[in-house]
Design a protein around this motif. Structure first.
Motif, PDB file in Angstrom:
ATOM      1  N   LEU A 103       0.969  -1.160   0.095  1.00  0.00           N
ATOM      2  CA  LEU A 103       0.126   0.026  -0.100  1.00  0.00           C
ATOM      3  C   LEU A 103       0.800   1.258  -0.024  1.00  0.00           C
ATOM      4  N   THR A 104       0.316   2.378  -0.220  1.00  0.00           N
ATOM      5  CA  THR A 104       0.958   3.599  -0.578  1.00  0.00           C
ATOM      6  C   THR A 104       1.706   3.897   0.707  1.00  0.00           C
ATOM      7  N   GLU A 105       1.073   3.519   1.925  1.00  0.00           N
ATOM      8  CA  GLU A 105       1.613   4.025   3.358  1.00  0.00           C
ATOM      9  C   GLU A 105       2.956   3.164   3.559  1.00  0.00           C
ATOM     10  N   ASP A 106       2.747   1.801   3.246  1.00  0.00           N
ATOM     11  CA  ASP A 106       3.985   0.935   3.428  1.00  0.00           C
ATOM     12  C   ASP A 106       5.117   1.423   2.726  1.00  0.00           C
ATOM     13  N   TYR A 107       4.792   1.684   1.323  1.00  0.00           N
ATOM     14  CA  TYR A 107       5.911   2.006   0.350  1.00  0.00           C
ATOM     15  C   TYR A 107       6.409   3.441   0.919  1.00  0.00           C
ATOM     16  N   TYR A 108       5.804   4.257   1.245  1.00  0.00           N
ATOM     17  CA  TYR A 108       6.109   5.637   1.595  1.00  0.00           C
ATOM     18  C   TYR A 108       7.182   5.457   2.962  1.00  0.00           C
ATOM     19  N   PHE A 463     -11.252  -5.759   7.045  1.00  0.00           N
ATOM     20  CA  PHE A 463     -12.388  -6.261   7.676  1.00  0.00           C
ATOM     21  C   PHE A 463     -12.094  -7.678   8.266  1.00  0.00           C
ATOM     22  N   LEU A 464     -11.000  -8.199   8.212  1.00  0.00           N
ATOM     23  CA  LEU A 464     -10.801  -9.509   8.995  1.00  0.00           C
ATOM     24  C   LEU A 464      -9.734  -9.136  10.003  1.00  0.00           C
ATOM     25  N   GLU A 465      -9.851 -10.117  11.102  1.00  0.00           N
ATOM     26  CA  GLU A 465      -8.937 -10.032  12.045  1.00  0.00           C
ATOM     27  C   GLU A 465      -7.616 -10.160  11.836  1.00  0.00           C
ATOM     28  N   ALA A 466      -6.320  -9.470  12.285  1.00  0.00           N
ATOM     29  CA  ALA A 466      -5.048 -10.030  12.175  1.00  0.00           C
ATOM     30  C   ALA A 466      -4.709 -11.487  12.273  1.00  0.00           C
ATOM     31  N   PRO A 467      -4.435 -12.210  11.490  1.00  0.00           N
ATOM     32  CA  PRO A 467      -4.160 -13.713  11.918  1.00  0.00           C
ATOM     33  C   PRO A 467      -2.792 -13.778  12.636  1.00  0.00           C
ATOM     34  N   GLY A 468      -2.740 -14.593  13.628  1.00  0.00           N
ATOM     35  CA  GLY A 468      -1.361 -14.998  14.235  1.00  0.00           C
ATOM     36  C   GLY A 468      -0.770 -13.563  14.756  1.00  0.00           C
ATOM     37  N   GLU A 469       0.490 -13.344  14.639  1.00  0.00           N
ATOM     38  CA  GLU A 469       0.928 -12.188  15.007  1.00  0.00           C
ATOM     39  C   GLU A 469       1.499 -11.252  13.950  1.00  0.00           C
ATOM     40  N   ALA A 470       0.906 -11.402  12.568  1.00  0.00           N
ATOM     41  CA  ALA A 470       1.279 -10.715  11.394  1.00  0.00           C
ATOM     42  C   ALA A 470       0.997  -9.257  11.873  1.00  0.00           C
ATOM     43  N   LYS A 471       1.709  -8.326  11.095  1.00  0.00           N
ATOM     44  CA  LYS A 471       1.620  -6.890  11.305  1.00  0.00           C
ATOM     45  C   LYS A 471       1.749  -6.153  10.152  1.00  0.00           C
ATOM     46  N   GLN A 472       1.048  -5.070   9.904  1.00  0.00           N
ATOM     47  CA  GLN A 472       1.227  -4.331   8.535  1.00  0.00           C
ATOM     48  C   GLN A 472       2.562  -3.998   8.284  1.00  0.00           C
ATOM     49  N   ASP A 473       3.055  -4.273   6.743  1.00  0.00           N
ATOM     50  CA  ASP A 473       4.335  -3.776   6.572  1.00  0.00           C
ATOM     51  C   ASP A 473       4.861  -2.616   7.285  1.00  0.00           C
ATOM     52  N   TRP A 474       4.102  -1.377   7.122  1.00  0.00           N
ATOM     53  CA  TRP A 474       4.529  -0.038   7.682  1.00  0.00           C
ATOM     54  C   TRP A 474       5.178  -0.278   9.353  1.00  0.00           C
ATOM     55  N   GLN A 475       4.123  -1.037   9.778  1.00  0.00           N
ATOM     56  CA  GLN A 475       4.461  -1.317  11.132  1.00  0.00           C
ATOM     57  C   GLN A 475       5.795  -2.070  11.469  1.00  0.00           C
ATOM     58  N   ILE A 476       6.076  -2.794  10.757  1.00  0.00           N
ATOM     59  CA  ILE A 476       7.064  -3.623  10.626  1.00  0.00           C
ATOM     60  C   ILE A 476       8.242  -2.886  10.380  1.00  0.00           C
ATOM     61  N   LEU A 477       8.309  -1.871   9.470  1.00  0.00           N
ATOM     62  CA  LEU A 477       9.188  -1.031   8.954  1.00  0.00           C
ATOM     63  C   LEU A 477       9.554  -0.245  10.120  1.00  0.00           C
ATOM     64  N   CYS A 478       8.461   0.654  10.753  1.00  0.00           N
ATOM     65  CA  CYS A 478       8.603   1.198  11.898  1.00  0.00           C
ATOM     66  C   CYS A 478       9.397   0.541  13.149  1.00  0.00           C
ATOM     67  N   ASP A 479       8.977  -0.599  13.430  1.00  0.00           N
ATOM     68  CA  ASP A 479       9.672  -1.287  14.523  1.00  0.00           C
ATOM     69  C   ASP A 479      11.262  -1.272  14.346  1.00  0.00           C
ATOM     70  N   VAL A 480      11.600  -1.738  12.983  1.00  0.00           N
ATOM     71  CA  VAL A 480      13.123  -1.694  12.739  1.00  0.00           C
ATOM     72  C   VAL A 480      13.559  -0.390  12.725  1.00  0.00           C
ATOM     73  N   ALA A 481      12.865   0.748  11.968  1.00  0.00           N
ATOM     74  CA  ALA A 481      13.581   1.858  12.123  1.00  0.00           C
ATOM     75  C   ALA A 481      13.655   2.535  13.361  1.00  0.00           C
ATOM     76  N   LYS A 482      13.000   2.244  14.158  1.00  0.00           N
ATOM     77  CA  LYS A 482      13.162   2.746  15.694  1.00  0.00           C
ATOM     78  C   LYS A 482      14.345   2.172  16.484  1.00  0.00           C
ATOM     79  N   LYS A 483      14.557   0.738  16.310  1.00  0.00           N
ATOM     80  CA  LYS A 483      15.585  -0.058  16.709  1.00  0.00           C
ATOM     81  C   LYS A 483      17.008   0.405  16.041  1.00  0.00           C
ATOM     82  N   MET A 484      16.924   1.116  14.777  1.00  0.00           N
ATOM     83  CA  MET A 484      18.267   1.769  14.177  1.00  0.00           C
ATOM     84  C   MET A 484      18.328   2.990  15.025  1.00  0.00           C
ATOM     85  N   GLY A 485      17.600   3.608  15.677  1.00  0.00           N
ATOM     86  CA  GLY A 485      17.728   5.074  16.151  1.00  0.00           C
ATOM     87  C   GLY A 485      16.856   6.057  15.851  1.00  0.00           C
ATOM     88  N   TYR A 486      15.874   5.760  14.863  1.00  0.00           N
ATOM     89  CA  TYR A 486      15.006   6.865  14.348  1.00  0.00           C
ATOM     90  C   TYR A 486      14.030   6.642  14.791  1.00  0.00           C
TER      91      TYR A 486
END
Ligand SMILES: Nc1nc2c(c(=O)[nH]1)N[C@H]1C(S)=C(S)[C@@H](COP(=O)(O)OP(=O)(O)OC[C@H]3O[C@@H](n4cnc5c(=O)[nH]c(N)nc54)[C@H](O)[C@@H]3O)O[C@H]1N2
Ligand SMILES: Nc1nc2c(c(=O)[nH]1)N[C@H]1C(S)=C(S)[C@@H](COP(=O)(O)OP(=O)(O)OC[C@H]3O[C@@H](n4cnc5c(=O)[nH]c(N)nc54)[C@H](O)[C@@H]3O)O[C@H]1N2
Ligand code: SF4
Ligand SMILES: [Mo]
Length: 688
Positions: A103-108, A463-486
């Motif tokens: 999605l555009t938000e993940d890509y951004y 419209f569906l629940e997130a299965p297991g522990e899956a996250k949206q791509d932007w969230q995964i990226l932000c988690d990593v960015a935060k750990k890189m100090g940003y």
């Protein structure tokens, strides 16, 4: 019953869907009658969406080296590896390979992290394999990557030229719209230019089965014909374009008569004359182009050869007229908006333009900014093979199947120190090479926007629940960015916040210099974003005060203003070239690859639908009966298809729809689905 409005996750038509969840848990999916792309229609893939939402093989938990771990461990592992490689080898040794299905938000967010924080442009996307030559053609002609038309122009046209497009299978709802327009207006003529006779030929008045790769000769010939027979729109091109004379001269020199063109393109002269006459005599012409010309070692030239003809006749920026690149993936266009290619920055700014670098860095307040083009897809995997790229993060694409010369790509992935893959499925050919697997949400669960072929931005809503522990791509990226100090630059709470930032960047310092402008969407409230109706960009502010409303554009260039330095559109002189590899004694046949109606790419979704798999159950090679007979091949036999890169084994399908001398093999079956059918093994990694 609960109804959710969303957008189909497949092709770039971008059809709106209504998802109905009944009280007993059943889900039904219908076309959204209010969506401007489809007005209620859906194709077979869209119709079968409900069948594919319970995916049996989801990736549910993060894994590092084959062990299930928690998210904290996984994102730390990714951040640590990127930081270690950057410290040891510099930022040029890391890369992202992303996708027009984000999605555009993940890509951004992915683009911002790589270009503003890691500070290099080593982010490229599978859209490189798809739209990059159209992007280059647009930029050369218009000064910016701009698709001038709207879908409505297909209905308003009197001639539609389909160049290297099998719309009947690949953009089915647009094909339906064209077919309906023809039924309503029998005067509407359709010309198909494709070496194969595809289902799209069924609505064509004229089918030119040209020699593969010869399209630029045909359009150069057309340009010369138009210029020499009094069909130039002199006022338009004198006021609004530059370079016509050189382009016409180049065209005349190479393809100056219908007889020469017929020979260059392997066509009979009468058909060429008929096409030229139709084009010359019809004011409202839309020329659609797709992979039959994009995927070529001279793809950008082919795009410009076609655009030249529209510029000479002034058939652009008007109702029912213009060159129209059909985008492939649901968000190919959105990816281009955020700058997801290694030679773009963000918001249609250029990576190698110092003023643009400054502007984007200021807006992001980022510590650094990419100043040079990064590695493009094929080069990126080559650098990985050479050991120059030590860690790669692949998101929402399956390069082990979809990149050319996949044997080499697989070697590169094996050699890479660390391969990170974010995907929603637990198994695909690329995941086999992953050291770190990150579970992503997918369609039905994720939240954000996509932009279709005619610049319409639409919401995908969960419209569906997130299965297991899956996250949206932007969230995964932000988690990593935060750990890189940003942390401060990546603390988004939701997709809407990212969208507003993306819109604000397009407006920042724009002042009319860039057509891509979402200025009026910078202040969407969370509720406005949630309820956003499909909207076509540019979406400019009426005045600097955003509350004064907005204006959107159905059609670009109506005012004759282009986005080059001079404000004029550029003609590009084309010196047509045939493909780099042509048939030889050892390898006498041309390989052509493409799609089938009911499957999507590497089968990770459609391969699980019984209904969709029924249309074409297995990979095949379509061969002309004459070529088959010469080799003693019978219908249904297993045939080996080989070249210097490797060989595959698929079932023979004999058909006179195939041009003699060419063999067509669909792209969908990777190793995960069929051990011997991986056609990209045989595709040379030649770039434009
Ligand atoms: N069903 C289905 N639909 C899809 C997709 C899918 O996987 N499945 N994928 C989507 C994506 S990402 C994309 S990019 C689009 C692609 O959409 P299309 O470009 O329409 O798809 P292809 O099947 O690649 O068809 C390209 C056509 O170009 C022809 N061709 C080959 N060589 C030449 C040539 O030299 N000159 C000309 N003029 N034509 C040539 C081929 O014979 C083929 O019919 O489809 C999108 N829609
Ligand atoms: N020979 C040949 N090769 C081609 C082409 C051709 O015509 N001929 N066409 C080229 C073109 S135009 C294209 S576009 C490419 C397409 O090729 P790919 O992009 O490699 O193919 P897909 O199967 O669409 O891969 C998408 C992946 O993303 C995953 N996914 C789905 N949703 C999400 C999500 O929300 N997040 C994440 N992280 N993952 C998700 C899917 O499970 C799947 O594994 O193929 C290219 N390759
Ligand atoms: S035409 Fe494309 S977007 Fe529309 S329903 Fe079919 S696959 Fe989905
Ligand atoms: Mo594509």
């Amino acid at each position: 019953m609960k109804t959710t409005r969303s957008t189909c996750p497949y092709c770039g038509v971008g059809c709106g869907v209504l998802v109905q969840q009944h009280n007993d848990g059943e889900v039904t999916i219908k076309g959204d009658p209010q969506h401007p792309a489809n007005l209620g229609r859906l194709c077979s893939k869209g119709t079968a969406l409900a069948e594919t939402i319970d995916h049996p093989e989801r990736l549910l938990y993060p894994e590092v080296n084959g062990e299930r771990v928690d998210w904290d461990t996984a994102s730390t592992a990714v951040a640590d590896k990127f930081q270690q490689v950057i410290a040891d080898h510099g930022p040029e040794a890391v890369a992202f390979y992303v996708s027009g299905q984000l999605l555009t938000e993940d890509y951004y967010v992915a683009n911002k992290l790589m270009k503003g924080y890691i500070g290099v442009a080593n982010i490229d996307t599978n859209s490189r394999l798809c739209m990059a030559s159209a992007v280059a053609a647009h930029k050369r002609a218009f000064g910016e990557d701009l698709v001038p038309c709207s879908y409505e122009d297909l209905e308003a046209a009197e001639l539609i030229v389909l160049l290297g497009s099998n719309a009947a299978w690949c953009h089915p709802v647009l094909y339906q719209r064209i077919a309906a327009a023809k039924e309503a207006n029998p005067a509407l003529k359709i010309v198909l230019i494709d070496p194969r006779r595809t289902q799209t030929a069924e609505i064509a008045d004229l089918h030119l089965a040209l020699t593969p790769g010869s399209d630029a000769f045909l359009f150069n010939g057309l340009l010369a014909h138009l210029a020499d027979h009094g069909f130039s729109a002199n006022d338009f091109f004198e006021q609004h374009t530059q370079g016509a004379e050189e382009a016409v001269q180049a065209a005349r020199e190479q393809s100056g008569s219908t007889a020469i063109v017929a020979k260059q393109c392997g066509l009979d002269e009468t058909s060429v004359e008929r096409f030229f006459a139709l084009f010359a005599s019809t004011e409202k012409v839309v020329s659609v182009f797709s992979q039959g010309v994009n995927q070529s070692s001279s793809g950008a030239d082919k795009g410009n050869a076609l655009i030249n003809c529209h510029l000479l006749t002034g058939r652009i920026g008007k109702e029912g007229a213009g060159p129209f690149s059909f985008t492939g993936q649901p968000n190919a266009m959105g990816g281009r908006e955020v700058g997801g290619l290694a030679n773009q920055l963000a918001a249609h700014r250029d990576v190698e333009n110092p003023a643009h670098q400054k502007q984007v860095q200021q807006f992001w307040q980022s510590p650094t900014i990419a100043k040079q083009q990064g590695l493009k897809a094929v080069d990126l995997f080559e650098a990985m093979h050479d050991g120059k790229i030590k860690v790669v993060w692949i998101m929402a694409t399956n390069p082990a199947v979809s990149l050319p010369d996949s044997g080499f790509v697989r070697e590169a992935l094996t050699r890479c120190e660390c391969v990170v893959v974010s995907d929603c499925v637990a198994k695909n050919d690329t995941l086999d090479y992953a050291d770190i697997r990150l579970p992503a949400l997918t369609w039905g669960e994720r939240d954000g926007t996509v932009t279709n072929s005619d610049r319409t931005i639409s919401r995908q809503r969960p419209f569906l629940e997130a299965p297991g522990e899956a996250k949206q791509d932007w969230q995964i990226l932000c988690d990593v960015a935060k750990k890189m100090g940003y942390a401060s630059a990546f603390h988004y709470q939701n997709a809407g916040e990212i969208f507003r930032e993306h819109a604000a960047l397009s407006w920042y310092g724009n002042e009319g210099k860039h057509c891509f402008d979402l200025g009026a969407l910078t202040s969407l409230s969370p509720a406005d974003y949630d309820n956003l109706s499909p909207i076509q960009w540019p979406v400019k502010r009426k005045s600097s005060d955003v509350s004064m409303g907005w204006e959107s554009s159905k059609r670009l260039f109506s005012d004759g203003k282009f986005f080059t330095k001079s404000g004029r559109a550029n003609f590009i002189p084309i010196h047509s070239r045939l493909p780099v590899s042509t048939p030889s004694k050892t390898y006498p046949l041309v390989l052509n690859t493409g799609r089938v109606r009911d499957h999507w790419h590497t089968l990770t979704r459609t391969g699980f639908s019984q209904q969709l798999s029924g249309h074409k159950q297995e990979a095949y090679a379509e061969i002309h009966p004459t070529d088959a007979q010469k080799r003693g091949i019978e219908e249904g036999a297993m045939v080996s298809i080989a070249n210097q890169l490797g060989s595959i084994c698929v079932r023979a399908k004999l058909s006179t729809d195939q041009r003699a001398g060419s063999v067509f093999v669909p792209i969908h079956w990777g190793r995960d689905f069929s051990n011997t059918s991986l056609v990209s093994q045989l595709v040379d990694a030649v770039t434009d």
